[in-house]
Scaffold this active site. Structure first.
Site, PDB file in Angstrom:
ATOM      1  N   ARG A 108      -2.374  -2.172  -3.526  1.00  0.00           N
ATOM      2  CA  ARG A 108      -3.793  -1.250  -3.163  1.00  0.00           C
ATOM      3  C   ARG A 108      -3.596  -0.028  -4.156  1.00  0.00           C
ATOM      4  NH1 ARG A 108      -5.318   2.802   1.562  1.00  0.00           N
ATOM      5  NH2 ARG A 108      -7.519   2.916   0.887  1.00  0.00           N
ATOM      6  N   HIS A 122     -12.845   3.178  -0.012  1.00  0.00           N
ATOM      7  CA  HIS A 122     -12.831   2.240   0.896  1.00  0.00           C
ATOM      8  C   HIS A 122     -13.720   0.859   0.271  1.00  0.00           C
ATOM      9  CE1 HIS A 122     -12.869   5.433   4.120  1.00  0.00           C
ATOM     10  NE2 HIS A 122     -11.688   5.052   4.044  1.00  0.00           N
ATOM     11  N   GLU A 155      -8.206  -5.154   4.767  1.00  0.00           N
ATOM     12  CA  GLU A 155      -8.306  -4.708   3.471  1.00  0.00           C
ATOM     13  C   GLU A 155      -6.875  -5.377   2.759  1.00  0.00           C
ATOM     14  OE1 GLU A 155      -9.008  -0.159   2.903  1.00  0.00           O
ATOM     15  OE2 GLU A 155      -8.795  -0.628   5.131  1.00  0.00           O
ATOM     16  N   LYS A 187       3.324   0.781   3.040  1.00  0.00           N
ATOM     17  CA  LYS A 187       2.965  -0.320   4.140  1.00  0.00           C
ATOM     18  C   LYS A 187       2.764  -1.734   3.458  1.00  0.00           C
ATOM     19  CE  LYS A 187      -0.325   2.592   6.767  1.00  0.00           C
ATOM     20  NZ  LYS A 187      -1.630   2.915   6.391  1.00  0.00           N
ATOM     21  N   GLY A 189     -15.126   2.375  14.351  1.00  0.00           N
ATOM     22  CA  GLY A 189     -16.114   1.400  14.217  1.00  0.00           C
ATOM     23  C   GLY A 189     -15.868   0.132  15.018  1.00  0.00           C
ATOM     24  N   GLU A 190     -14.470  -0.228  15.110  1.00  0.00           N
ATOM     25  CA  GLU A 190     -13.967  -1.428  15.851  1.00  0.00           C
ATOM     26  C   GLU A 190     -13.777  -1.049  17.382  1.00  0.00           C
ATOM     27  OE1 GLU A 190     -10.841  -3.205  13.676  1.00  0.00           O
ATOM     28  OE2 GLU A 190     -11.846  -2.723  11.803  1.00  0.00           O
ATOM     29  N   HIS A 236     -17.792   2.340   7.735  1.00  0.00           N
ATOM     30  CA  HIS A 236     -16.306   2.250   7.845  1.00  0.00           C
ATOM     31  C   HIS A 236     -16.000   3.433   8.609  1.00  0.00           C
ATOM     32  CE1 HIS A 236     -12.242   1.486   6.359  1.00  0.00           C
ATOM     33  NE2 HIS A 236     -12.061   2.676   6.659  1.00  0.00           N
ATOM     34  N   LEU A 237     -15.657   3.430   9.621  1.00  0.00           N
ATOM     35  CA  LEU A 237     -15.495   4.828  10.435  1.00  0.00           C
ATOM     36  C   LEU A 237     -14.051   4.896  11.051  1.00  0.00           C
ATOM     37  CD1 LEU A 237     -18.915   4.652  12.420  1.00  0.00           C
ATOM     38  CD2 LEU A 237     -18.364   5.722  10.308  1.00  0.00           C
ATOM     39  N   GLY A 238     -13.306   5.561  10.439  1.00  0.00           N
ATOM     40  CA  GLY A 238     -11.897   5.648  10.815  1.00  0.00           C
ATOM     41  C   GLY A 238     -11.494   7.017  10.807  1.00  0.00           C
ATOM     42  N   ARG A 262     -11.426  16.024   7.253  1.00  0.00           N
ATOM     43  CA  ARG A 262     -12.171  16.399   6.051  1.00  0.00           C
ATOM     44  C   ARG A 262     -13.542  16.578   6.530  1.00  0.00           C
ATOM     45  NH1 ARG A 262     -10.645  10.948   3.043  1.00  0.00           N
ATOM     46  NH2 ARG A 262      -9.329  10.549   4.314  1.00  0.00           N
ATOM     47  N   ASN A 315       0.715  -1.249  -0.136  1.00  0.00           N
ATOM     48  CA  ASN A 315       0.121  -0.089  -0.023  1.00  0.00           C
ATOM     49  C   ASN A 315       0.713   1.141   0.010  1.00  0.00           C
ATOM     50  OD1 ASN A 315      -2.005   2.125   0.458  1.00  0.00           O
ATOM     51  ND2 ASN A 315      -2.580   1.196   2.442  1.00  0.00           N
TER      52      ASN A 315
HETATM   53  P1  AMP Z   1      -8.291   4.135  11.194  1.00  0.00           P
HETATM   54  O1  AMP Z   1      -8.111   5.138  10.119  1.00  0.00           O
HETATM   55  O2  AMP Z   1      -9.364   3.150  10.625  1.00  0.00           O
HETATM   56  O3  AMP Z   1      -6.786   3.608  11.543  1.00  0.00           O
HETATM   57  O4  AMP Z   1      -8.770   4.820  12.383  1.00  0.00           O
HETATM   58  C1  AMP Z   1      -8.436   5.758  13.103  1.00  0.00           C
HETATM   59  C2  AMP Z   1      -9.378   6.319  14.167  1.00  0.00           C
HETATM   60  O5  AMP Z   1      -9.834   5.284  14.902  1.00  0.00           O
HETATM   61  C3  AMP Z   1      -8.958   7.482  15.160  1.00  0.00           C
HETATM   62  O6  AMP Z   1      -9.831   8.506  15.086  1.00  0.00           O
HETATM   63  C4  AMP Z   1      -8.830   6.831  16.353  1.00  0.00           C
HETATM   64  O7  AMP Z   1      -8.746   7.594  17.319  1.00  0.00           O
HETATM   65  C5  AMP Z   1      -9.659   5.765  16.413  1.00  0.00           C
HETATM   66  N1  AMP Z   1      -9.792   4.871  17.471  1.00  0.00           N
HETATM   67  C6  AMP Z   1      -8.570   4.063  17.697  1.00  0.00           C
HETATM   68  N2  AMP Z   1      -8.901   3.411  18.836  1.00  0.00           N
HETATM   69  C7  AMP Z   1     -10.113   3.953  19.588  1.00  0.00           C
HETATM   70  C8  AMP Z   1     -10.589   3.688  20.593  1.00  0.00           C
HETATM   71  N3  AMP Z   1     -10.298   2.926  21.504  1.00  0.00           N
HETATM   72  N4  AMP Z   1     -11.672   4.318  20.905  1.00  0.00           N
HETATM   73  C9  AMP Z   1     -12.123   5.308  20.125  1.00  0.00           C
HETATM   74  N5  AMP Z   1     -11.744   5.589  18.874  1.00  0.00           N
HETATM   75  C10 AMP Z   1     -10.545   4.848  18.514  1.00  0.00           C
END
Ligand code: AMP
Length: 397
Positions: A91, A180, A383, A14, A332-333, A207-209, A240, A7
């Site tokens: 990717r 995504h 992914e 990565k 999300g996780e 998909h919440l990141g 964003r 990636n």
């Molecule tokens: P990603 O882009 O999928 O790696 O997600 C990153 C996001 O996940 C960041 O906003 C982190 O703060 C959030 N995240 C990771 N661990 C936690 C947690 N234990 N509680 C709440 N948000 C988290």
């Protein structure tokens, strides 16, 4: 079969090496600051300590050379010969309307990817650099491209057309593509498996990141998704803006004296959760600040929750019902309170939320009660594994 998944970003790379006999990860790592001061390779062989190699890494070619050397190393390596890498899965971000599926990379595919850089000037060039570097450093290896946009190519025109003159869509491909896709495909496929592979299914994937997107998946195919022509649209994200009234853009350009680069930077890098909270783009920092009474952090959380709820409502209507809602990616996780607050507003759909089950992070768990009309799951995304599976399926032929 051993598959290397790459990636590539503009200054990062990565990687994960998979043994596809059991889909296990043999080693993974990250190259940071390619072409910058302080470049470093962090290599992690499975079951062993991380190795940090600080050295000049001027370009992606050098980065790939170092990754291969790390994989072959007598001490921290996991293979004996470069030829053990049967194929490389890349990717590749933007596949436009050309790539509705992953494909073996050849000259024609490369030419099309070059053409598509117009649509993804930030994302496609690093993938192309990574592919060219592999051609040189792992000569003869089969390569497969897995596009972020591909899974969403099943959207009907009613989902992908914007309310703009049709000629502009024809002239510039101004339409929703969605991103995504590899993650939405992975978790929706797993959701369908959990449901027992029914012929018909209605799933909303969240998909919440740091970047966030939602998808409405009917019978295993995307019918709508929240990211659009670029990954700026949809749910409010780390930095964003997500959805906004397009009239805000000329207004801001006028009032703040911004040019195109300035307004792009504002919307992509200074907005979203960071922009509202003024604290951070990271959900954990914002949650902590809100707990300590920071009002702006609390407002950022409220806006985030509301945009997710808005999409769930819209997609439930588009799907004409929902069988399962899936949470995935960093927030999300892991975001226990975010999930709870969202699910607390889903009684109307028939969600019976299980607060005890929701007390979990990073693993597959059903967070709705047995018998809930709409089932809700946390399904960790993967992914890289999806890319490795596609690569095996295509390169193995
Ligand atoms: P990603 O882009 O999928 O790696 O997600 C990153 C996001 O996940 C960041 O906003 C982190 O703060 C959030 N995240 C990771 N661990 C936690 C947690 N234990 N509680 C709440 N948000 C988290």
């Amino acid at each position: 079969m051993k598959i290397l998944v790459l990636n590539c970003g503009s200054s990062s790379l990565k990687y994960q090496l998979f043994n596809m006999d059991d889909e296990s990860v043999m080693a993974k790592g990250l190259v940071e600051k390619i072409g910058l001061d302080g470049s470093v390779l962090i290599h992690q062989p499975e079951g062993m300590d991380k190795v940090r190699i600080e050295t000049a890494i001027p370009d992606h070619g050098t980065a790939i050379e170092l990754v291969v050397a790390a994989l072959l190393d007598a001490k921290h390596g996991v293979i004996k010969d470069m030829k053990e890498i049967d194929a490389v899965g890349h990717r590749t971000i933007h596949g436009g309307t050309t790539f509705a599926e992953s494909c073996v990379i050849d000259d024609k595919v490369m030419a099309e990817m070059e053409r598509l850089t117009e649509l993804a000037p930030l994302h496609n060039p690093p993938s192309i650099l990574g592919i060219r570097a592999c051609e040189q450093k792992i000569p003869g290896v089969k390569m497969v491209g897995v596009f972020d946009t591909a899974f969403h190519q099943t959207m009907p025109p009613s989902s992908y057309l914007y309310g703009l003159p049709y000629e502009l869509y024809e002239k510039y491909q101004l339409r929703r593509f969605g991103f995504h896709g590899t993650s939405h495909r992975f978790v929706s496929a797993r959701a369908i498996e959990i449901m027992g592979n029914p012929a018909h299914s209605k799933i909303i994937t969240c998909h919440l990141g740091n970047g966030s997107s939602m998808a409405a998946v009917k019978d295993g195919k995307t019918i709508d998704t929240s990211m659009g022509f670029t990954p700026l649209e949809g749910v409010i994200m780390g930095t964003r803006s997500g959805d906004l009234d397009p009239a805000i853009i000329p207004f801001l350009m006028d009032k703040e004296g911004l040019d195109i680069a300035g307004v792009n930077a504002l919307l992509n890098k200074k907005s979203g959760l960071l922009g509202i909270s003024g604290v951070s783009s990271d959900m954990r920092d914002i949650e902590n600040a809100a707990k300590e009474g920071n009002q702006r952090a609390q407002m950022a959380l409220d806006v985030f929750k509301k945009t997710v709820l808005r999409y769930i409502g819209a997609y439930a209507a588009e799907l004409d019902g929902v069988d399962m809602i899936v949470f995935t990616a960093g927030i999300g996780e892991n975001g226990i309170s975010t999930r709870k607050e969202i699910c607390d507003n889903l009684h109307y759909l028939g969600v019976e939320f299980d607060e005890a089950a929701n007390d979990c992070r990073g693993k597959e768990v059903e967070i709705s009660k047995p018998g809930s009309k709409v089932r809700v799951f946390v399904i960790p995304t993967n992914e890289e594994l999806m890319i490795a599976r596609d690569t095996m399926a295509l390169a193995g032929k």
